[in-house]
Design a protein around this motif. Sequence first.
Motif, PDB file in Angstrom:
ATOM      1  N   TYR A  43      36.302  98.810  53.125  1.00 42.63           N
ATOM      2  CA  TYR A  43      36.462  98.112  54.399  1.00 42.63           C
ATOM      3  C   TYR A  43      37.111  99.047  55.404  1.00 42.63           C
ATOM      4  CZ  TYR A  43      35.623  94.159  51.358  1.00 42.63           C
ATOM      5  OH  TYR A  43      35.075  93.315  50.442  1.00 42.63           O
ATOM      6  N   ASP A  44      36.526  99.158  56.580  1.00 38.19           N
ATOM      7  CA  ASP A  44      37.103  99.941  57.664  1.00 38.19           C
ATOM      8  C   ASP A  44      37.994  99.011  58.482  1.00 38.19           C
ATOM      9  OD1 ASP A  44      35.629 102.114  56.816  1.00 38.19           O
ATOM     10  OD2 ASP A  44      33.993 101.747  58.210  1.00 38.19           O
ATOM     11  N   LEU A  45      39.218  99.454  58.761  1.00 38.46           N
ATOM     12  CA  LEU A  45      40.173  98.607  59.476  1.00 38.46           C
ATOM     13  C   LEU A  45      40.739  99.329  60.688  1.00 38.46           C
ATOM     14  CD1 LEU A  45      42.248  97.198  56.472  1.00 38.46           C
ATOM     15  CD2 LEU A  45      40.387  96.071  57.692  1.00 38.46           C
ATOM     16  N   CYS A  46      41.052  98.556  61.724  1.00 40.67           N
ATOM     17  CA  CYS A  46      41.731  99.101  62.896  1.00 40.67           C
ATOM     18  C   CYS A  46      43.220  99.243  62.559  1.00 40.67           C
ATOM     19  CB  CYS A  46      41.531  98.181  64.106  1.00 40.67           C
ATOM     20  SG  CYS A  46      42.290  96.553  63.920  1.00 40.67           S
ATOM     21  N   ALA A  47      43.980  99.857  63.431  1.00 46.42           N
ATOM     22  CA  ALA A  47      45.404 100.098  63.186  1.00 46.42           C
ATOM     23  C   ALA A  47      46.182  98.786  63.036  1.00 46.42           C
ATOM     24  CB  ALA A  47      45.988 100.936  64.309  1.00 46.42           C
ATOM     25  N   MET A  48      45.864  97.779  63.861  1.00 44.67           N
ATOM     26  CA  MET A  48      46.589  96.515  63.801  1.00 44.67           C
ATOM     27  C   MET A  48      46.366  95.822  62.450  1.00 44.67           C
ATOM     28  SD  MET A  48      46.300  93.094  66.172  1.00 44.67           S
ATOM     29  CE  MET A  48      44.688  92.685  65.565  1.00 44.67           C
ATOM     30  N   HIS A  49      45.122  95.728  62.011  1.00 42.53           N
ATOM     31  CA  HIS A  49      44.843  95.051  60.749  1.00 42.53           C
ATOM     32  C   HIS A  49      45.340  95.862  59.553  1.00 42.53           C
ATOM     33  CE1 HIS A  49      41.850  92.562  63.091  1.00 42.53           C
ATOM     34  NE2 HIS A  49      42.663  91.683  62.526  1.00 42.53           N
ATOM     35  N   ALA A  50      45.372  97.173  59.657  1.00 47.18           N
ATOM     36  CA  ALA A  50      45.916  98.002  58.572  1.00 47.18           C
ATOM     37  C   ALA A  50      47.418  97.779  58.435  1.00 47.18           C
ATOM     38  CB  ALA A  50      45.618  99.467  58.831  1.00 47.18           C
ATOM     39  N   ASP A  51      48.126  97.627  59.566  1.00 47.73           N
ATOM     40  CA  ASP A  51      49.566  97.376  59.526  1.00 47.73           C
ATOM     41  C   ASP A  51      49.894  96.011  58.926  1.00 47.73           C
ATOM     42  OD1 ASP A  51      50.185  99.827  60.626  1.00 47.73           O
ATOM     43  OD2 ASP A  51      50.325  99.058  62.681  1.00 47.73           O
ATOM     44  N   ARG A  52      49.038  95.037  59.156  1.00 50.20           N
ATOM     45  CA  ARG A  52      49.271  93.680  58.676  1.00 50.20           C
ATOM     46  C   ARG A  52      48.763  93.449  57.250  1.00 50.20           C
ATOM     47  NH1 ARG A  52      47.414  89.859  63.716  1.00 50.20           N
ATOM     48  NH2 ARG A  52      49.028  90.529  65.173  1.00 50.20           N
ATOM     49  N   LEU A  53      48.174  94.456  56.647  1.00 50.83           N
ATOM     50  CA  LEU A  53      47.559  94.305  55.337  1.00 50.83           C
ATOM     51  C   LEU A  53      48.570  93.893  54.271  1.00 50.83           C
ATOM     52  CD1 LEU A  53      45.027  94.814  53.474  1.00 50.83           C
ATOM     53  CD2 LEU A  53      46.057  97.030  53.035  1.00 50.83           C
ATOM     54  N   THR A  54      48.229  92.867  53.518  1.00 47.79           N
ATOM     55  CA  THR A  54      49.005  92.470  52.349  1.00 47.79           C
ATOM     56  C   THR A  54      48.040  92.367  51.178  1.00 47.79           C
ATOM     57  OG1 THR A  54      48.714  90.117  52.802  1.00 47.79           O
ATOM     58  CG2 THR A  54      50.696  91.176  53.702  1.00 47.79           C
ATOM     59  N   ALA A  55      48.554  92.547  49.991  1.00 45.18           N
ATOM     60  CA  ALA A  55      47.725  92.478  48.785  1.00 45.18           C
ATOM     61  C   ALA A  55      48.063  91.204  48.025  1.00 45.18           C
ATOM     62  CB  ALA A  55      47.980  93.697  47.910  1.00 45.18           C
TER      63      ALA A  55
END
Length: 143
Positions: A43-55
């Motif tokens: 999955y390619d993510l923008c900076a905002m969604h990468a910062d908010r990423l949780t597992a």
Amino acid sequence: MSPVRRCSRTACRQPAVFTLTYVYADSTAVLGPLAAYVEPHCYDLCAMHADRLTAPRGWEVVRLPVETAGGGPGSDDLEALADAVREAARPPARSTPPDEVGEGAETLRRGHLRVVRSDPGRGDQQRPGGPAGRPYTGPSEPR
């Protein structure tokens, strides 16, 4: 079609700067720099969604550093890391010879079929054979 890759999140139109991939065997999510090629299971993510990423609970997130200066390595480092994690997750190879009767060393695999040779250290002990001690050659052809 635009040459800029977009974020994979629904309704997000920001350019992608990170790539997310999962290693299910290790319960690990790897977030790193944008991969060189689009992969179907990444999955390619923008900076905002990468910062908010949780597992998910029990999973680990590995965040690789992203170089902001151009001219980074030409290979896909994220894919190499995922391959290294998969390799580390494999069980260790069996180093002792098999003790059970009928077990041997696998020499060739094609699909679901495999060629197994008896252990060379055993000599003539417990060698499989056909009737009258002759080697088994497989089913005979119809005449």
